[in-house]
Design an enzyme around this catalytic site. Structure first.
Site, mmCIF file in Angstrom:
data_model
loop_
_atom_site.group_PDB
_atom_site.id
_atom_site.type_symbol
_atom_site.label_atom_id
_atom_site.label_comp_id
_atom_site.label_asym_id
_atom_site.label_seq_id
_atom_site.Cartn_x
_atom_site.Cartn_y
_atom_site.Cartn_z
ATOM 1 N N ASN A 10 -0.887 -4.299 -31.901
ATOM 2 C CA ASN A 10 -0.567 -4.271 -33.334
ATOM 3 C C ASN A 10 -1.638 -5.069 -34.067
ATOM 4 O OD1 ASN A 10 0.497 -4.427 -35.885
ATOM 5 N ND2 ASN A 10 2.198 -5.798 -35.329
ATOM 6 N N LYS A 12 -2.102 -5.341 -37.195
ATOM 7 C CA LYS A 12 -1.659 -5.863 -38.503
ATOM 8 C C LYS A 12 -2.736 -5.556 -39.558
ATOM 9 C CE LYS A 12 1.073 -9.118 -35.952
ATOM 10 N NZ LYS A 12 1.820 -10.350 -35.904
ATOM 11 N N HIS A 97 9.009 -3.904 -38.056
ATOM 12 C CA HIS A 97 8.379 -5.132 -37.558
ATOM 13 C C HIS A 97 8.898 -6.314 -38.382
ATOM 14 C CE1 HIS A 97 5.329 -8.190 -36.917
ATOM 15 N NE2 HIS A 97 5.115 -7.595 -35.756
ATOM 16 N N GLU A 99 7.522 -8.743 -39.737
ATOM 17 C CA GLU A 99 6.789 -9.037 -40.978
ATOM 18 C C GLU A 99 7.215 -8.088 -42.092
ATOM 19 O OE1 GLU A 99 2.862 -9.053 -39.218
ATOM 20 O OE2 GLU A 99 3.451 -10.880 -38.147
ATOM 21 N N GLU A 169 11.133 -8.551 -30.336
ATOM 22 C CA GLU A 169 10.141 -9.499 -30.835
ATOM 23 C C GLU A 169 10.848 -10.653 -31.539
ATOM 24 O OE1 GLU A 169 5.989 -7.824 -31.230
ATOM 25 O OE2 GLU A 169 6.972 -7.474 -33.132
ATOM 26 N N GLY A 175 3.063 -14.910 -33.422
ATOM 27 C CA GLY A 175 1.929 -15.628 -34.001
ATOM 28 C C GLY A 175 2.055 -17.139 -33.916
ATOM 29 N N SER A 212 3.468 -13.683 -29.115
ATOM 30 C CA SER A 212 2.530 -14.597 -28.441
ATOM 31 C C SER A 212 2.217 -14.200 -27.004
ATOM 32 C CB SER A 212 3.055 -16.042 -28.515
ATOM 33 O OG SER A 212 3.053 -16.484 -29.857
HETATM 34 P P1 PGA Z 1 1.483 -11.948 -31.777
HETATM 35 O O1 PGA Z 1 2.151 -10.796 -32.658
HETATM 36 O O2 PGA Z 1 1.107 -11.339 -30.456
HETATM 37 O O3 PGA Z 1 0.262 -12.367 -32.579
HETATM 38 O O4 PGA Z 1 2.470 -13.042 -31.630
HETATM 39 C C1 PGA Z 1 3.022 -9.871 -32.060
HETATM 40 C C2 PGA Z 1 3.523 -8.906 -33.112
HETATM 41 O O5 PGA Z 1 3.726 -9.303 -34.257
HETATM 42 O O6 PGA Z 1 3.743 -7.710 -32.827
#
Ligand code: PGA
Length: 252
Positions: A10, A12, A97, A99, A169, A175, A212
């Site tokens: 992903n 983003k 997601h 976000e 998730e 993140g 992460s």
């Molecule tokens: P990350 O993000 O691996 O940077 O923690 C995962 C995601 O948001 O799908």
């Protein structure tokens, strides 16, 4: 024969058309397809078509959109529809997601509608579920996961349930550098399968873990048979690092 694994990247809001094409060219140059793993790339929508063209016919790679609107077309300035994403080369769509849910106010109902429109366009919805830290610490993980999942199962026709893919998730792991332990992830994956099974859905719904994930923890996570793959943000942004994470990097 090991179970097939899905490694989803992903990106983003990273990698515009030129950077995305360069990523793919480099990634293709340093890797060869492996029969036991499928690689899914989620570039920003503006980079979908260039990425799809750059990937060409490599059989282990699928391209996906990070988000779509729930209507197929219309007066929705700034939005992208599932049929448009499909036309640009997408075969998968990331839905709900965290976000999108937390920064853009996407509701459980909108997430469910997006899953429906994605399926109607012939694409696979990768539906993201996950609790916040406060919800986990308050002992509400199960309740939140079920609350997020049920509207999707209510709206998606039973005939399409077998096409759903889910990502667990936990919001507190995204993140932050703090991944869920393999045991914690496995427990929620089982819960998701139980909630799906309770609705009479036969077969195994693939469930990916995200939050992460990096080259240092991916093997321990995927050692748990409850995990069918990973969804990765930060550690998917560099082609050589991503090749290493998915186990296709060149030996040093
Ligand atoms: P990350 O993000 O691996 O940077 O923690 C995962 C995601 O948001 O799908």
């Amino acid at each position: 024969m090991p179970r097939p694994l899905i490694y989803a990247a992903n990106w983003k809001m990273n990698h515009g058309p030129d950077a995305a094409r360069e990523f793919i060219e480099r990634f293709l140059a340093v890797t060869a397809p492996a029969p036991d793993r499928s690689l899914w790339f989620f570039p920003p929508s503006i980079s979908l078509a260039p990425v799809s063209r750059a990937v060409g016919s490599r059989p282990d790679i699928l391209i996906g959109a990070q988000n779509v609107h729930w209507e197929p077309k219309g007066a929705f300035t700034g939005e992208t529809s599932a049929p448009m994403a499909q036309e640009a080369g997408a075969r998968v769509v990331l839905i709900g997601h965290s976000e999108r849910r937390h920064l853009f106010g996407e509701t459980d109902d909108q997430v469910a509608r997006k899953a429906v429109t994605t399926l109607r366009a012939g694409l696979v919805p990768l539906v993201c579920l996950g609790e916040t830290l406060a919800e986990r610490e308050g002992g509400r993980t199960e309740q939140v996961i079920v609350r997020q999942l049920e509207p999707v199962l209510d709206k998606v026709p039973a005939a399409d349930w077998a096409r759903l893919v889910v990502a667990y998730e936990p919001v507190w792991a995204i993140g932050t550098g703090r991944n869920a332990s393999p045991d914690d992830a496995a427990q929620v994956h089982e819960l998701i399968r139980f909630a799906v099974g309770r609705r009479g859905i036969s077969g195994r719904v693939p469930v990916l873990y995200g939050g992460s994930v990096n080259a240092g923890n991916v093997l321990a996570l995927l050692a748990r048979p409850e995990l069918d793959g990973v969804l990765v943000g930060g550690a998917s942004l560099d082609p050589d690092g991503w090749a290493e994470l998915v186990g296709l990097g060149m030996a040093p």
